[in-house]
Scaffold this active site. Structure first.
Site, mmCIF file in Angstrom:
data_model
loop_
_atom_site.group_PDB
_atom_site.id
_atom_site.type_symbol
_atom_site.label_atom_id
_atom_site.label_comp_id
_atom_site.label_asym_id
_atom_site.label_seq_id
_atom_site.Cartn_x
_atom_site.Cartn_y
_atom_site.Cartn_z
ATOM 1 N N TYR A 1 0.904 -1.134 -0.121
ATOM 2 C CA TYR A 1 0.180 0.191 -0.042
ATOM 3 C C TYR A 1 0.931 1.321 -0.037
ATOM 4 O O TYR A 1 0.356 2.236 -0.078
ATOM 5 C CB TYR A 1 -0.737 -0.046 1.121
ATOM 6 C CG TYR A 1 -2.226 -0.911 1.085
ATOM 7 C CD1 TYR A 1 -2.591 -1.449 -0.031
ATOM 8 C CD2 TYR A 1 -3.023 -1.180 2.028
ATOM 9 C CE1 TYR A 1 -3.524 -2.403 -0.291
ATOM 10 C CE2 TYR A 1 -4.306 -1.949 2.121
ATOM 11 C CZ TYR A 1 -4.471 -2.703 0.634
ATOM 12 O OH TYR A 1 -5.624 -3.462 0.719
ATOM 13 N N ASP B 1 -1.943 -17.595 2.325
ATOM 14 C CA ASP B 1 -2.895 -18.647 2.018
ATOM 15 C C ASP B 1 -3.333 -19.649 3.058
ATOM 16 O O ASP B 1 -4.628 -19.715 3.247
ATOM 17 C CB ASP B 1 -2.437 -19.232 0.642
ATOM 18 C CG ASP B 1 -1.287 -20.129 0.500
ATOM 19 O OD1 ASP B 1 -0.431 -19.538 1.517
ATOM 20 O OD2 ASP B 1 -0.983 -20.493 -0.245
ATOM 21 N N LYS C 1 4.372 -14.286 2.673
ATOM 22 C CA LYS C 1 4.779 -15.239 1.520
ATOM 23 C C LYS C 1 6.161 -15.402 1.247
ATOM 24 O O LYS C 1 6.675 -14.980 0.217
ATOM 25 C CB LYS C 1 3.786 -14.473 0.559
ATOM 26 C CG LYS C 1 3.505 -15.570 -0.587
ATOM 27 C CD LYS C 1 2.518 -16.907 0.031
ATOM 28 C CE LYS C 1 2.376 -17.620 -1.264
ATOM 29 N NZ LYS C 1 1.787 -19.055 -0.821
ATOM 30 N N ASP D 1 -4.987 -6.419 5.702
ATOM 31 C CA ASP D 1 -6.129 -5.758 5.174
ATOM 32 C C ASP D 1 -7.177 -6.751 4.862
ATOM 33 O O ASP D 1 -8.298 -6.871 5.084
ATOM 34 C CB ASP D 1 -6.120 -4.825 4.142
ATOM 35 C CG ASP D 1 -7.086 -3.792 3.812
ATOM 36 O OD1 ASP D 1 -8.177 -3.851 4.688
ATOM 37 O OD2 ASP D 1 -7.191 -3.258 2.813
ATOM 38 N N ASP E 1 -10.593 -8.586 7.265
ATOM 39 C CA ASP E 1 -11.970 -8.686 6.644
ATOM 40 C C ASP E 1 -12.384 -10.260 6.847
ATOM 41 O O ASP E 1 -13.587 -10.420 7.227
ATOM 42 C CB ASP E 1 -12.174 -8.119 5.312
ATOM 43 C CG ASP E 1 -12.415 -6.756 5.064
ATOM 44 O OD1 ASP E 1 -11.949 -6.152 6.099
ATOM 45 O OD2 ASP E 1 -12.822 -6.143 4.182
#
Length: 281
Positions: free
Chosen positions: A65, A151, A119, A175, A179
């Site tokens: 970001y 993942d 990752k 982020d 959620d």
């Protein structure tokens, strides 16, 4: 304290004040997002209150970001940079370990644990994030460090959330996972957050703006109310913060506040606010 705001730019990106300006401008490097299943809240999962009680610590000023507004491209191809620095990871990792020391540990076993989500098997930036976190962990022998690829974390946060205590991750991944976690505890309207810096901090619900329900008395205000509790706790007003949290929990537990499967509260925004105020009194 802030509410949520934002609008879409001509290129399709969102020009958000909170994420796009304040987080980097005020250097609030730790985005703290508690995910907790409260009594009386029905969710799509089989988990019960007490099974889900972890905090996502999301690095707030770097990662993918940081490219916001800086990507380059043509109509045929675009590129955004992924930036991670040793100093940036070091400070947010220390924050996560210090936070774990204040908690009661993971619901499954009571172990104070920081789970690094990355990752690093694919990207060098994530490999640096892991390297620095391992270095910091040596200074916190009382807190366990474990790892998940992003993942696998998305899977395990749904299947085995009782394992998690503090989840440390990069900006973009944090982020996404916050959620996902919200969906297991009643929706985005249940989740508060804090943006913590060395000198300045501010607090907000985790969700973005929702123009489609603006002014319709449909939004769940619990995320905003619990964000106020986080602010008070940050100001060392723990007793006042505790009163707010207990009022929310008791209003949910006795059915005064009910959350629909859509995430909207039965009776509307004002009804929830009145119910929490009644329980606070």
């Amino acid at each position: 304290m802030s509410g949520r705001c934002g609008h879409e730019e001509a290129d399709g990106t969102e020009a958000g004040l909170l994420g796009g300006v304040l987080r980097t401008g005020l250097d609030t490097y730790a985005n703290v997002r508690p995910v907790r299943l409260l009594p009386g809240v029905r969710t799509p999962t089989i988990h019960r209150p007490g099974d889900i009680d972890y905090v996502i610590v999301r690095e707030n000023t770097e990662g993918l970001y940081l490219s916001r507004g800086l990507g380059v491209g043509t109509r045929d191809a675009c590129v955004d940079q992924f930036f991670v620095s040793r100093a940036g990871v070091d400070r947010v990792a220390r924050f996560a370990f210090e936070l774990a020391r204040t908690r009661d540990g993971a619901p499954a076993d009571g172990t104070r644990r920081v789970t690094l989500v990355d990752k690093s098997n694919v990207l060098r930036s994530f490999a640096l994030f892991r390297e620095v976190t391992i270095e910091v962990a040596v200074e916190y022998p009382d807190v366990e460090l474990d790892f998940r690829y992003s993942d696998a974390a998305a899977h395990d946060l749904v299947m085995t959330p009782r394992h998690f205590d503090v989840v440390l991750t990069e900006n973009f991944v944090g982020d996404l996972l916050s959620d996902l976690g919200a969906a297991t505890v009643g929706g985005l309207g249940m989740c508060p957050s804090g943006n913590i810096g060395a000198g300045t901090s501010y607090f907000e619900p985790v969700h973005g703006s929702a123009p489609g329900i603006a002014g319709r008395d449909l939004a769940n205000p619990i995320s905003q109310i619990l964000s106020a509790a986080m602010l008070l706790e940050h100001l060392d007003a723990a007793e006042a913060a505790g009163r707010i949290r207990r009022a929310v929990e008791s209003a949910l537990a006795d059915g005064a506040v009910q959350i629909e499967p859509t995430g909207c509260p039965r009776g509307g925004t004002r009804a929830v606010t009145r119910a929490v105020l009644d329980h606070l009194a």
